[in-house]
Design an enzyme around this catalytic site. Structure first.
Site, PDB file in Angstrom:
ATOM      1  N   TRP A 112      10.403  24.654  51.358  1.00 57.51           N
ATOM      2  CA  TRP A 112       9.114  24.463  50.678  1.00 57.51           C
ATOM      3  C   TRP A 112       9.304  23.957  49.266  1.00 57.51           C
ATOM      4  CZ3 TRP A 112       5.511  23.427  53.748  1.00 57.51           C
ATOM      5  CH2 TRP A 112       5.396  24.073  54.968  1.00 57.51           C
ATOM      6  N   ASP A 144       4.983  28.940  43.728  1.00 57.86           N
ATOM      7  CA  ASP A 144       4.394  28.952  45.064  1.00 57.86           C
ATOM      8  C   ASP A 144       4.703  30.320  45.687  1.00 57.86           C
ATOM      9  OD1 ASP A 144       3.739  28.727  47.722  1.00 57.86           O
ATOM     10  OD2 ASP A 144       4.998  26.966  48.123  1.00 57.86           O
ATOM     11  N   LYS A 177      -0.506  33.931  55.212  1.00 57.67           N
ATOM     12  CA  LYS A 177       0.650  34.807  55.368  1.00 57.67           C
ATOM     13  C   LYS A 177       0.322  36.244  54.974  1.00 57.67           C
ATOM     14  CE  LYS A 177       3.187  30.804  55.473  1.00 57.67           C
ATOM     15  NZ  LYS A 177       3.406  29.548  54.777  1.00 57.67           N
TER      16      LYS A 177
HETATM   17  C1  LIG Z   1       3.545  28.304  54.519  1.00 56.29           C
HETATM   18  C2  LIG Z   1       4.019  27.825  53.215  1.00 56.29           C
HETATM   19  C3  LIG Z   1       3.568  26.604  52.665  1.00 56.29           C
HETATM   20  C4  LIG Z   1       2.648  25.669  53.398  1.00 56.29           C
HETATM   21  O1  LIG Z   1       1.381  26.148  53.482  1.00 56.29           O
HETATM   22  P1  LIG Z   1       0.189  25.237  54.088  1.00 56.29           P
HETATM   23  O2  LIG Z   1      -0.971  26.157  54.089  1.00 56.29           O
HETATM   24  O3  LIG Z   1       0.615  24.800  55.466  1.00 56.29           O
HETATM   25  O4  LIG Z   1       0.025  24.086  53.168  1.00 56.29           O
HETATM   26  C5  LIG Z   1       4.019  26.265  51.415  1.00 56.29           C
HETATM   27  N1  LIG Z   1       4.851  27.054  50.725  1.00 56.29           N
HETATM   28  C6  LIG Z   1       5.312  28.212  51.234  1.00 56.29           C
HETATM   29  C7  LIG Z   1       6.236  29.060  50.422  1.00 56.29           C
HETATM   30  C8  LIG Z   1       4.908  28.634  52.488  1.00 56.29           C
HETATM   31  O5  LIG Z   1       5.368  29.792  52.978  1.00 56.29           O
END
Ligand SMILES: *Cc1c(COP(=O)(O)O)cnc(C)c1O
Length: 367
Positions: free
Chosen positions: A102, A176, A200
């Site tokens: 990511w 993030d 999540k």
């Molecule tokens: C799941 C995830 C993403 C992507 O999320 P989307 O909702 O598909 O854009 C980005 N960064 C991390 C750390 C993730 O776990």
């Protein structure tokens, strides 16, 4: 009480009692005789829901007054573009720390909008991965912010130290937190902006949470003219996250999860449980030579536990047998293979214990 345990990385498991409540309220929310999906986002009922959510978030993770809470759409990936668009000009630099999938996705998107300076702190020593301490990162002097992903959902590697190094003082830290938010205590004041997809640990897909220092919204003169209005933090904030129609059902579900989290004891309580869950699982992996994790303990994720089998060819059989035993979605991400148990807030400790017992039995029977 639990029929199965769902270790899906995201969209991920939701507390059973929250799902029961959704089921009960689905056709009659707030005694309105309609569902929450069928009313205007500008109705007082819905605006109350949004305000309560903000209050609960402020209480749960101690968000200071000088930070704004924005509810957006498009997932974390949309923010990979929106962040540089909002905060940088094309010829400006930001430091981007790369510790996994990511991180790299964010870098590749940012390259379209700025000149990222890439920092690679992941190292390998005697076949074991570790991450260089923040104090040893080579930051660029002219970077406008530092972007990083403290918890890499796919690899299960993590930067567990808080960004509090003296060298980060006066730097804008952007994180993030998609797979880590609400799982442990963090000090919001260490960050300029944090963002997270909801699917999540907050709620369901469709919602993205942003917590941003207000000066980065209102005193920001860096913004480019062509930024789409729906991605412009200034516009989103001024319209109370309702410039365009928000994902109302996803907001509703997330609001219930925040209430659930407050009821069971908040972040202080859940972070202890999360520590315990991950420790139990990593201990089980480390105590066996049948299961392997090649990340140094201090850089292991508390929410996404990755491992593999010494005999790789038995992994699909492991996944099949686990499923038969009510342990779902343990397959690792296709880009790295292996196995992964995502153990976010809604995964009870019983689920982790059941997984560990299953792992011991599997080793005994097929190892
Ligand atoms: C799941 C995830 C993403 C992507 O999320 P989307 O909702 O598909 O854009 C980005 N960064 C991390 C750390 C993730 O776990």
């Amino acid at each position: 009480m639990y029929k199965i345990f769902n270790f899906s990385p995201g969209p991920a498991t939701i507390p059973y009692e929250v799902l029961k409540q959704v089921q009960k309220e689905l056709i009659n929310w707030n005694n309105l005789n309609v569902s929450v999906m069928e009313i205007s986002h500008r109705s007082s009922d819905f605006i109350n829901l949004l305000q309560n959510m903000k209050n609960d978030l402020r209480e749960l993770i101690h968000i200071p007054e000088q930070y704004d809470i924005l509810f957006c759409q498009g997932g974390a990936r949309t923010q990979f573009a929106a962040i540089p668009m909002n905060l940088l000009y094309y010829n400006e630099t930001a430091d981007y720390v790369n510790i996994g999938h990511w991180s790299l996705q964010a870098i590749n998107e940012a390259k379209k909008y700025c000149l990222p300076n890439i920092i690679n702190p992941v190292k390998k020593k005697k076949d074991i991965f570790y991450i260089k301490k923040i104090k040893n990162w080579h930051l660029s002097s002219n970077s406008k912010y530092i972007h990083y992903c403290p918890n890499e959902t796919i690899e299960g590697i993590a930067i567990n130290e808080e960004p509090e190094e003296p060298k980060l003082k006066n730097k804008i830290i952007i994180a993030d937190l998609s797979s880590l938010i609400l799982a442990k205590e963090i000090n919001i004041k260490n960050y300029g902006l944090i963002y997270a997809s909801a699917q999540k640990n907050i709620g369901t897909a469709g919602l993205t949470l942003i917590i941003i220092r207000k000066d980065l919204i209102y005193q920001n003169t860096k913004k480019r003219k062509e930024i789409p209005s729906v991605l412009d933090y200034n516009i989103i904030s001024k319209h109370n996250s309702m410039f365009n129609t928000p994902p109302t059902f996803s907001l509703y579900l997330s609001s219930l999860i925040l209430k659930w989290l407050k009821k069971i004891g908040g972040i202080k309580y859940i972070s202890k449980i999360n520590q315990k869950k991950s420790k139990l699982l990593y201990n089980a992996i480390d105590q066996s030579s049948f299961y392997i994790n090649k990340i140094i303990p201090s850089n292991r994720s508390i929410t996404n536990v990755t491992f593999s089998l010494q005999e790789q060819k038995k992994e699909s059989f492991f996944i099949k047998k686990a499923q038969e035993n009510g342990l779902y979605y343990l397959k690792g991400h296709k880009i790295i293979g292996g196995l992964r148990a995502s153990i976010y807030n809604a995964m009870p400790i019983e689920g982790v214990k059941k997984l560990i017992n299953f792992m011991r039995d599997f080793e005994k029977n097929y190892g």
